[in-house]
Write a protein that holds these residues in place. Structure first.
Motif, PDB file in Angstrom:
ATOM      1  N   VAL A 182      -5.611 -48.720 -60.186  1.00 34.37           N
ATOM      2  CA  VAL A 182      -4.612 -47.694 -60.478  1.00 34.37           C
ATOM      3  C   VAL A 182      -4.509 -46.803 -59.248  1.00 34.37           C
ATOM      4  CG1 VAL A 182      -3.918 -45.794 -61.979  1.00 34.37           C
ATOM      5  CG2 VAL A 182      -5.180 -47.748 -62.924  1.00 34.37           C
ATOM      6  N   VAL A 183      -3.304 -46.655 -58.710  1.00 30.75           N
ATOM      7  CA  VAL A 183      -3.088 -45.854 -57.512  1.00 30.75           C
ATOM      8  C   VAL A 183      -2.497 -44.508 -57.909  1.00 30.75           C
ATOM      9  CG1 VAL A 183      -1.997 -45.738 -55.248  1.00 30.75           C
ATOM     10  CG2 VAL A 183      -2.657 -47.957 -56.197  1.00 30.75           C
ATOM     11  N   PHE A 184      -3.078 -43.431 -57.380  1.00 24.52           N
ATOM     12  CA  PHE A 184      -2.586 -42.075 -57.632  1.00 24.52           C
ATOM     13  C   PHE A 184      -1.834 -41.588 -56.389  1.00 24.52           C
ATOM     14  CE2 PHE A 184      -5.988 -42.671 -60.585  1.00 24.52           C
ATOM     15  CZ  PHE A 184      -5.620 -41.953 -61.713  1.00 24.52           C
ATOM     16  N   GLU A 185      -0.558 -41.255 -56.564  1.00 22.12           N
ATOM     17  CA  GLU A 185       0.300 -40.862 -55.451  1.00 22.12           C
ATOM     18  C   GLU A 185       1.314 -39.825 -55.941  1.00 22.12           C
ATOM     19  OE1 GLU A 185       2.283 -40.173 -52.180  1.00 22.12           O
ATOM     20  OE2 GLU A 185       0.460 -41.383 -52.173  1.00 22.12           O
ATOM     21  N   SER A 186       1.624 -38.844 -55.102  1.00 23.14           N
ATOM     22  CA  SER A 186       2.543 -37.768 -55.497  1.00 23.14           C
ATOM     23  C   SER A 186       3.980 -38.014 -55.052  1.00 23.14           C
ATOM     24  CB  SER A 186       2.058 -36.428 -54.926  1.00 23.14           C
ATOM     25  OG  SER A 186       1.932 -36.497 -53.518  1.00 23.14           O
ATOM     26  N   ASP A 187       4.182 -38.793 -53.991  1.00 24.28           N
ATOM     27  CA  ASP A 187       5.527 -39.014 -53.466  1.00 24.28           C
ATOM     28  C   ASP A 187       6.277 -40.053 -54.306  1.00 24.28           C
ATOM     29  OD1 ASP A 187       7.306 -40.786 -51.380  1.00 24.28           O
ATOM     30  OD2 ASP A 187       7.358 -38.641 -50.891  1.00 24.28           O
ATOM     31  N   GLU A 188       7.452 -39.687 -54.806  1.00 26.35           N
ATOM     32  CA  GLU A 188       8.197 -40.579 -55.699  1.00 26.35           C
ATOM     33  C   GLU A 188       8.647 -41.858 -54.999  1.00 26.35           C
ATOM     34  OE1 GLU A 188      11.408 -38.626 -57.622  1.00 26.35           O
ATOM     35  OE2 GLU A 188      10.144 -37.168 -58.675  1.00 26.35           O
ATOM     36  N   GLU A 189       9.040 -41.742 -53.742  1.00 25.82           N
ATOM     37  CA  GLU A 189       9.466 -42.938 -53.010  1.00 25.82           C
ATOM     38  C   GLU A 189       8.326 -43.920 -52.854  1.00 25.82           C
ATOM     39  OE1 GLU A 189      11.475 -44.153 -48.702  1.00 25.82           O
ATOM     40  OE2 GLU A 189      11.458 -42.057 -49.371  1.00 25.82           O
ATOM     41  N   ARG A 190       7.146 -43.399 -52.523  1.00 24.30           N
ATOM     42  CA  ARG A 190       5.988 -44.278 -52.402  1.00 24.30           C
ATOM     43  C   ARG A 190       5.608 -44.874 -53.761  1.00 24.30           C
ATOM     44  NH1 ARG A 190       4.697 -46.956 -48.325  1.00 24.30           N
ATOM     45  NH2 ARG A 190       2.628 -47.257 -49.248  1.00 24.30           N
ATOM     46  N   GLN A 191       5.738 -44.101 -54.814  1.00 23.54           N
ATOM     47  CA  GLN A 191       5.434 -44.630 -56.140  1.00 23.54           C
ATOM     48  C   GLN A 191       6.298 -45.847 -56.461  1.00 23.54           C
ATOM     49  OE1 GLN A 191       5.843 -41.438 -58.986  1.00 23.54           O
ATOM     50  NE2 GLN A 191       4.423 -40.111 -57.880  1.00 23.54           N
ATOM     51  N   GLY A 192       7.590 -45.727 -56.153  1.00 23.27           N
ATOM     52  CA  GLY A 192       8.493 -46.846 -56.391  1.00 23.27           C
ATOM     53  C   GLY A 192       8.130 -48.055 -55.549  1.00 23.27           C
ATOM     54  N   HIS A 193       7.751 -47.814 -54.293  1.00 27.37           N
ATOM     55  CA  HIS A 193       7.354 -48.913 -53.411  1.00 27.37           C
ATOM     56  C   HIS A 193       6.101 -49.599 -53.939  1.00 27.37           C
ATOM     57  CE1 HIS A 193       6.461 -51.117 -49.715  1.00 27.37           C
ATOM     58  NE2 HIS A 193       5.220 -50.657 -49.811  1.00 27.37           N
ATOM     59  N   LEU A 194       5.123 -48.817 -54.380  1.00 24.04           N
ATOM     60  CA  LEU A 194       3.876 -49.386 -54.886  1.00 24.04           C
ATOM     61  C   LEU A 194       4.121 -50.209 -56.152  1.00 24.04           C
ATOM     62  CD1 LEU A 194       1.658 -46.229 -54.350  1.00 24.04           C
ATOM     63  CD2 LEU A 194       1.472 -48.373 -53.077  1.00 24.04           C
ATOM     64  N   ALA A 195       4.975 -49.688 -57.023  1.00 24.50           N
ATOM     65  CA  ALA A 195       5.303 -50.422 -58.245  1.00 24.50           C
ATOM     66  C   ALA A 195       5.967 -51.754 -57.912  1.00 24.50           C
ATOM     67  CB  ALA A 195       6.211 -49.573 -59.129  1.00 24.50           C
ATOM     68  N   ALA A 196       6.810 -51.764 -56.875  1.00 23.67           N
ATOM     69  CA  ALA A 196       7.474 -52.999 -56.468  1.00 23.67           C
ATOM     70  C   ALA A 196       6.474 -54.022 -55.932  1.00 23.67           C
ATOM     71  CB  ALA A 196       8.538 -52.701 -55.411  1.00 23.67           C
ATOM     72  N   GLN A 197       5.315 -53.557 -55.469  1.00 19.41           N
ATOM     73  CA  GLN A 197       4.259 -54.450 -54.988  1.00 19.41           C
ATOM     74  C   GLN A 197       3.371 -54.954 -56.128  1.00 19.41           C
ATOM     75  OE1 GLN A 197       4.244 -55.274 -51.631  1.00 19.41           O
ATOM     76  NE2 GLN A 197       6.124 -54.067 -51.742  1.00 19.41           N
ATOM     77  N   GLY A 198       3.698 -54.560 -57.361  1.00 15.27           N
ATOM     78  CA  GLY A 198       2.922 -54.991 -58.513  1.00 15.27           C
ATOM     79  C   GLY A 198       1.708 -54.140 -58.807  1.00 15.27           C
ATOM     80  N   LEU A 199       1.696 -52.908 -58.258  1.00 15.13           N
ATOM     81  CA  LEU A 199       0.561 -52.017 -58.465  1.00 15.13           C
ATOM     82  C   LEU A 199       0.862 -50.990 -59.546  1.00 15.13           C
ATOM     83  CD1 LEU A 199      -0.330 -51.401 -54.707  1.00 15.13           C
ATOM     84  CD2 LEU A 199      -1.735 -52.661 -56.356  1.00 15.13           C
ATOM     85  N   GLU A 200      -0.135 -50.703 -60.368  1.00 16.46           N
ATOM     86  CA  GLU A 200      -0.019 -49.641 -61.366  1.00 16.46           C
ATOM     87  C   GLU A 200      -0.174 -48.307 -60.657  1.00 16.46           C
ATOM     88  OE1 GLU A 200      -2.346 -48.091 -65.410  1.00 16.46           O
ATOM     89  OE2 GLU A 200      -2.772 -50.087 -64.556  1.00 16.46           O
ATOM     90  N   CYS A 201       0.750 -47.391 -60.896  1.00 11.27           N
ATOM     91  CA  CYS A 201       0.762 -46.135 -60.157  1.00 11.27           C
ATOM     92  C   CYS A 201       0.860 -44.957 -61.117  1.00 11.27           C
ATOM     93  CB  CYS A 201       1.938 -46.121 -59.179  1.00 11.27           C
ATOM     94  SG  CYS A 201       1.869 -44.798 -57.965  1.00 11.27           S
ATOM     95  N   ARG A 202       0.112 -43.896 -60.827  1.00  9.05           N
ATOM     96  CA  ARG A 202       0.160 -42.659 -61.599  1.00  9.05           C
ATOM     97  C   ARG A 202       0.563 -41.504 -60.680  1.00  9.05           C
ATOM     98  NH1 ARG A 202      -3.601 -43.702 -65.847  1.00  9.05           N
ATOM     99  NH2 ARG A 202      -3.043 -45.800 -66.577  1.00  9.05           N
TER     100      ARG A 202
END
Length: 330
Positions: free
Chosen positions: A37-57
């Protein structure tokens, strides 16, 4: 933290979803042994991480609040966020009963995290980035092979594969570590004792694997190794590698424009002015000058070099090795 096939994957929290956090998360998740589970505050990065198949909070406005709500069942916390938040992440991991790993290279932050670790019942692995981290392991091996009569210099650079501006540099992995390296005192060994060299000094030209670089002292990367080998080596110095011309431009900014007295302006200038690049490389080289007998005795030079080039981020890039570094002893 391994798991049997029948067991559920261990849950790992990666705090910081930048390029390093993404690489760590993808590497951990690829083997199937971990749920990341990846914790990130930037919305753009969150979208990028999700596109890589990573669970993001979303970290949201409160790092403490976000982690306290989400560390239940987490085996380990890997912090690759800004050095300024590393001590707080470490405390939250400790309080939640999690193991803790970080890649932090900032001197003050590492010291604060070590204070947290002393009061923890869980495992803490601090300074697991490049330097300290990978370089520390490789350098210890080089020292062991060279013996106590050696004069050892470590050369390490994280820099764009191609120099596209006068600094030959870019905003690649964050500037907090660079600020610490460029302004702090550089621990070194000389005459069998610990000394402090000024950062951005002892400039020399070196060639690693056929490519020319400039090298100069920077702070914080091998402090623990320097302390450990006091009285056991003739000398030990750490130098950063940059594309030629970098140090002259940095000195112009810090000395001629007096930005050394306004470091926040220096940081903002680099943050807003440097380009973002993905084609970067990591270069590591060690040189050992071994003196036999008296100071006037015979000498032998040994060198070992490697270079990581852009490639699959999940695998850490492509590794290049070749002829050793050659040049005058530091």
């Amino acid at each position: 933290m391994g798991t049997h096939e029948s067991e559920a994957p261990a849950k790992i929290a990666v705090v910081g979803g930048g390029r390093l956090g993404e690489a760590v998360a993808l590497s951990l998740q690829s083997g199937g042994a971990y749920r990341v589970v990846v914790f990130e505050s930037d919305e753009e990065r969150q979208g990028h991480l999700a596109a890589q198949g990573l669970e993001c909070r979303d970290l949201g406005p409160s790092l403490r609040g976000a982690l306290e709500r989400n560390l239940d069942g987490v085996s380990a916390v890997v912090s690759v966020a800004s050095a300024s938040v590393a001590p707080e992440v470490a405390r939250l991991a400790r309080d939640a009963g999690c193991h803790y790993v970080d890649a932090n290279e900032d001197i003050a932050a590492r010291s604060a995290v070590m204070d947290v670790a002393r009061a923890s019942d869980t495992g803490f692995a601090i300074g697991c980035g490049l330097a300290p981290g990978l370089v520390s392991v490789l350098l210890e091996d080089m020292i062991a092979r060279s013996g106590e009569s050696a004069e050892v210099t470590a050369f390490v650079g994280v820099l764009p594969e191609q120099a596209t501006n006068k600094l030959g540099y870019a905003n690649m992995w964050g500037l907090d570590g660079l600020m610490s390296e460029y302004f702090g005192p550089c621990k070194a060994l000389a005459g069998n004792g610990v000394t402090e060299l000024p950062a951005l000094s002892r400039l020399e030209d070196v060639t690693v694997l056929g490519q020319r670089f400039e090298a100069f002292t920077t702070a914080g990367s091998i402090d623990e190794i320097v302390e450990r080998h006091q009285g056991r080596l003739r000398s030990l110095v750490f130098k950063t590698l940059r594309h030629p011309g970098h140090l002259e431009m940095i000195r112009f900014l810090l000395e001629d424009l007096r930005l050394s007295e306004r470091r926040y302006m220096f940081r903002n200038l680099l943050m807003n002015g440097l380009p973002q690049v993905s084609e970067d490389m990591v270069v590591i080289s060690f040189r050992a000058r071994i003196v036999s007998g008296s100071d006037a005795g015979t000498t032998e030079e040994r060198a070992w070099s490697l270079r990581f080039l852009p490639g699959d981020r999940r695998l850490g890039g492509r590794l290049a090795a070749g002829p050793p570094l050659r040049g005058p002893a530091a």
